[in-house]
Motif scaffolding. Structure first.
Motif, PDB file in Angstrom:
ATOM      1  N   LYS A 159       0.829  -1.200   0.000  1.00  0.00           N
ATOM      2  CA  LYS A 159       0.000   0.000   0.000  1.00  0.00           C
ATOM      3  C   LYS A 159       0.868   1.255   0.000  1.00  0.00           C
ATOM      4  O   LYS A 159       0.619   2.212  -0.743  1.00  0.00           O
ATOM      5  CB  LYS A 159      -0.930   0.000   1.218  1.00  0.00           C
ATOM      6  CG  LYS A 159      -1.881   1.186   1.245  1.00  0.00           C
ATOM      7  CD  LYS A 159      -2.828   1.110   2.438  1.00  0.00           C
ATOM      8  CE  LYS A 159      -3.755   2.325   2.450  1.00  0.00           C
ATOM      9  NZ  LYS A 159      -4.681   2.287   3.604  1.00  0.00           N
ATOM     10  N   GLU A 160       1.919   1.230   0.817  1.00  0.00           N
ATOM     11  CA  GLU A 160       2.802   2.398   0.911  1.00  0.00           C
ATOM     12  C   GLU A 160       3.544   2.631  -0.405  1.00  0.00           C
ATOM     13  O   GLU A 160       3.692   3.770  -0.858  1.00  0.00           O
ATOM     14  CB  GLU A 160       3.811   2.199   2.049  1.00  0.00           C
ATOM     15  CG  GLU A 160       4.710   3.409   2.272  1.00  0.00           C
ATOM     16  CD  GLU A 160       5.701   3.179   3.405  1.00  0.00           C
ATOM     17  OE1 GLU A 160       6.723   3.885   3.418  1.00  0.00           O
ATOM     18  OE2 GLU A 160       5.451   2.304   4.251  1.00  0.00           O
TER      19      GLU A 160
ATOM     20  N   ASN B 108       1.078   4.024  -2.961  1.00  0.00           N
ATOM     21  CA  ASN B 108       0.800   5.427  -2.631  1.00  0.00           C
ATOM     22  C   ASN B 108       1.965   6.322  -3.042  1.00  0.00           C
ATOM     23  O   ASN B 108       1.776   7.438  -3.530  1.00  0.00           O
ATOM     24  CB  ASN B 108       0.528   5.585  -1.137  1.00  0.00           C
ATOM     25  CG  ASN B 108      -0.863   5.107  -0.751  1.00  0.00           C
ATOM     26  OD1 ASN B 108      -1.709   4.910  -1.617  1.00  0.00           O
ATOM     27  ND2 ASN B 108      -1.098   4.936   0.541  1.00  0.00           N
TER      28      ASN B 108
ATOM     29  N   ILE C 120       1.772   6.873  -6.735  1.00  0.00           N
ATOM     30  CA  ILE C 120       0.743   7.862  -7.074  1.00  0.00           C
ATOM     31  C   ILE C 120       1.246   9.271  -6.772  1.00  0.00           C
ATOM     32  O   ILE C 120       1.064  10.205  -7.563  1.00  0.00           O
ATOM     33  CB  ILE C 120      -0.563   7.569  -6.308  1.00  0.00           C
ATOM     34  CG1 ILE C 120      -1.133   6.218  -6.731  1.00  0.00           C
ATOM     35  CG2 ILE C 120      -1.589   8.677  -6.547  1.00  0.00           C
ATOM     36  CD1 ILE C 120      -2.279   5.743  -5.864  1.00  0.00           C
ATOM     37  N   ARG C 121       1.908   9.432  -5.615  1.00  0.00           N
ATOM     38  CA  ARG C 121       2.460  10.748  -5.250  1.00  0.00           C
ATOM     39  C   ARG C 121       3.456  11.219  -6.301  1.00  0.00           C
ATOM     40  O   ARG C 121       3.444  12.374  -6.723  1.00  0.00           O
ATOM     41  CB  ARG C 121       3.146  10.679  -3.877  1.00  0.00           C
ATOM     42  CG  ARG C 121       2.201  10.814  -2.696  1.00  0.00           C
ATOM     43  CD  ARG C 121       2.972  11.117  -1.414  1.00  0.00           C
ATOM     44  NE  ARG C 121       3.876  10.045  -1.054  1.00  0.00           N
ATOM     45  CZ  ARG C 121       3.535   9.021  -0.285  1.00  0.00           C
ATOM     46  NH1 ARG C 121       2.313   8.926   0.202  1.00  0.00           N
ATOM     47  NH2 ARG C 121       4.409   8.075   0.010  1.00  0.00           N
TER      48      ARG C 121
ATOM     49  N   TYR D 133      -1.139  14.022  -4.270  1.00  0.00           N
ATOM     50  CA  TYR D 133      -1.910  12.976  -3.595  1.00  0.00           C
ATOM     51  C   TYR D 133      -1.926  13.292  -2.108  1.00  0.00           C
ATOM     52  O   TYR D 133      -0.895  13.631  -1.523  1.00  0.00           O
ATOM     53  CB  TYR D 133      -1.274  11.612  -3.842  1.00  0.00           C
ATOM     54  CG  TYR D 133      -1.852  10.501  -2.994  1.00  0.00           C
ATOM     55  CD1 TYR D 133      -3.090   9.936  -3.297  1.00  0.00           C
ATOM     56  CD2 TYR D 133      -1.162  10.021  -1.885  1.00  0.00           C
ATOM     57  CE1 TYR D 133      -3.620   8.921  -2.524  1.00  0.00           C
ATOM     58  CE2 TYR D 133      -1.686   8.999  -1.100  1.00  0.00           C
ATOM     59  CZ  TYR D 133      -2.914   8.454  -1.419  1.00  0.00           C
ATOM     60  OH  TYR D 133      -3.431   7.455  -0.644  1.00  0.00           O
TER      61      TYR D 133
ATOM     62  N   PRO E 132      -2.847  11.698   1.515  1.00  0.00           N
ATOM     63  CA  PRO E 132      -3.295  10.585   2.355  1.00  0.00           C
ATOM     64  C   PRO E 132      -4.474  11.033   3.220  1.00  0.00           C
ATOM     65  O   PRO E 132      -4.727  12.243   3.351  1.00  0.00           O
ATOM     66  CB  PRO E 132      -2.063  10.280   3.216  1.00  0.00           C
ATOM     67  CG  PRO E 132      -0.918  10.888   2.479  1.00  0.00           C
ATOM     68  CD  PRO E 132      -1.461  12.076   1.764  1.00  0.00           C
TER      69      PRO E 132
ATOM     70  N   ASP F 180     -10.602   5.412   0.121  1.00  0.00           N
ATOM     71  CA  ASP F 180     -10.041   5.094   1.430  1.00  0.00           C
ATOM     72  C   ASP F 180      -9.911   6.321   2.343  1.00  0.00           C
ATOM     73  O   ASP F 180      -9.230   6.267   3.361  1.00  0.00           O
ATOM     74  CB  ASP F 180      -8.672   4.424   1.265  1.00  0.00           C
ATOM     75  CG  ASP F 180      -7.664   5.338   0.568  1.00  0.00           C
ATOM     76  OD1 ASP F 180      -8.097   6.386   0.026  1.00  0.00           O
ATOM     77  OD2 ASP F 180      -6.465   5.015   0.582  1.00  0.00           O
TER      78      ASP F 180
ATOM     79  N   ALA G 238      -8.579   9.139   1.379  1.00  0.00           N
ATOM     80  CA  ALA G 238      -7.536  10.003   0.836  1.00  0.00           C
ATOM     81  C   ALA G 238      -8.162  10.941  -0.197  1.00  0.00           C
ATOM     82  O   ALA G 238      -9.375  10.888  -0.462  1.00  0.00           O
ATOM     83  CB  ALA G 238      -6.432   9.158   0.199  1.00  0.00           C
TER      84      ALA G 238
END
Length: 439
Positions: free
Chosen positions: A63-64, A67, A70-71, A83, A85, A333, A335
């Motif tokens: 997941k990290e 993410n 995406i960032r 992005y 969180p 989620d 975010a």
């Protein structure tokens, strides 16, 4: 930082670059070919992720890593797409509705550097002397290179009373300046209004929040009950922006008709025109706006509309030039994703992006004179102060009025831009009254 942590960061960054290319539509002969190519690229991404999960030296947090990808994807597009969180997205929502704890600063990425857009008035950042276009090199010893605005804001915020240390560079400085600031609750109160002298109102909007227009109108109504308003100064210096609808409604207060701002994007539904409405409550007295390099986004929309319609005089220095529209998209989620979808244009077809608003009267701020609080020390020697002076007619003004006049004099001595605006508004009022009399 351990070698494994470095590798984790590198992997996330590599995935970000990969995802950027994978998700960017390719040139294909038709839409079906483009779709097929995109699915193929996404399959490659899935394979790369699977290989990392099975073979990377340490177990990765999937997941990290995603993410992080995406960032990186959004960060590579422009400084304002990002992005968020769940905790950052929640902070953003609180910022426009209520107070938050931090140092009171708006930041962006400019020339690949974390740059101050503007400190919010009377906050720790403002009182410490931070200025627009200062670059933040480190936050608590962590280098800000490749750090997005949202990640930086998260580091700058924290519990009230806690401290954060910044390494700052400013053009003309030989070395970095290290300052430690104590975080405070940053209130949402964004409007200030008062009489500078009878008939002449000074208003300041520090940022555009959900209730800014309502507060602005309410404060003007309170002042109008005390004295007729003959002219108004609207101070937008160091206002980093905020909500678009509030900027539009503030400009609408002073305009009877016409375009306030319009946006242009790639899609038809991103092209919008926002116009003024004749609601019968226009304040048609003379108007002067104060702006500087810390005036950005929503502030520039107001200044651009007033200038294009020749409704008032813009005084100060060229504004920041943040003229792009960001759309906030909630994700499942909790975010959020902020993406740039259009650009702002003034009613006379000028792009705000990277150009800003050039004032009608350009005058740099020059720090001078004593503090406005020491009004007594700024009183100049006059005839009445001389021993054995000849008496004149009884004073037309009372003690309170004399005190107010001295305080105004002191205030104008310490703020040359405000002094210029005040002189202009008085001149405009005389001209306005003269025209009404002649007609």
């Amino acid at each position: 930082m351990s070698f494994s942590n470095c590798m984790s960061r590198r992997s996330a960054y590599s995935l970000a670059i990969l995802l950027f290319f994978l998700c960017t539509p390719v040139l294909a002969e038709n839409a079906d070919d483009a779709k097929t190519a995109t699915y193929k690229q996404l399959e490659i991404f899935s394979n790369v992720l699977s290989i990392l999960q099975e073979n990377y030296v340490e177990e990765i947090d999937t997941k990290e890593v995603i993410n992080g990808a995406i960032r990186g994807l959004l960060f590579s597009l422009d400084p304002h797409s990002s992005y968020m969180p769940p905790d950052s997205f929640k902070d953003l929502q609180e910022e426009t509705r209520g107070s938050f704890s931090g140092i009171g600063i708006e930041v962006t990425i400019k020339n690949d550097l974390l740059t101050v857009v503007s400190p919010i008035a009377d906050t720790p950042a403002d009182l410490a002397g931070l200025k627009a276009n200062d670059t933040i090199i480190e936050i608590d010893g962590v280098n800000t290179k490749n750090m997005g605005p949202d990640e930086a804001i998260k580091k700058l915020r924290g519990p009230a009373g806690s401290s954060v240390t910044l390494s700052i560079h400013r053009e003309g400085w030989d070395k970095l300046k290290v300052i430690t600031l104590k975080r405070e609750i940053i209130p949402i109160q964004s409007v200030k209004a008062e009489f500078l002298s009878p008939g002449f109102v000074y208003t300041r909007i520090t940022n555009f929040q959900s209730h800014t227009t309502a507060d602005f109108k309410e404060k003007l109504q309170v002042l109008q009950k005390k004295h007729q308003i003959d002219g108004l100064i609207l101070d937008l210096r160091n206002n980093p922006g905020g909500l678009l609808n509030q900027a539009i409604s503030i400009a609408d207060i002073f305009l009877n008709k016409g375009t306030i701002v319009y946006t242009k994007g790639r899609r038809e539904d991103q092209n919008n025109i926002y116009t003024a409405h004749d609601n019968g409550e226009k304040r048609m007295y003379p108007l002067v706006l104060l702006v500087n390099e810390g005036s950005a986004s929503a502030s520039e929309i107001v200044a651009g509309a007033i200038q294009a319609h020749k409704r008032g005089i813009i005084v100060g220095t060229r504004t920041f030039g943040k003229g792009s529209v960001q759309t906030i998209i909630p994700l499942p989620d909790g975010a959020g994703m902020r993406i740039t979808t259009a650009k702002y244009y003034t009613p006379d077809n000028r792009s705000i992006q990277a150009l800003g608003i050039t004032p009608d009267v350009e005058i740099p701020f020059i720090a001078c004179g004593p503090s406005a609080d020491s009004a007594e020390s700024t009183k100049l020697l006059k005839e009445e102060d001389l021993a054995h002076h000849l008496p004149g007619a009884p004073a037309a003004r009372g003690v309170d009025q004399e005190k107010t006049a001295r305080q105004l004099e002191a205030r104008l001595q310490t703020d040359n831009q405000l002094r210029t605006a005040y002189n202009i508004i008085k001149s405009l009022t005389l001209y306005y009254d003269f025209n009404k009399t002649v007609k």
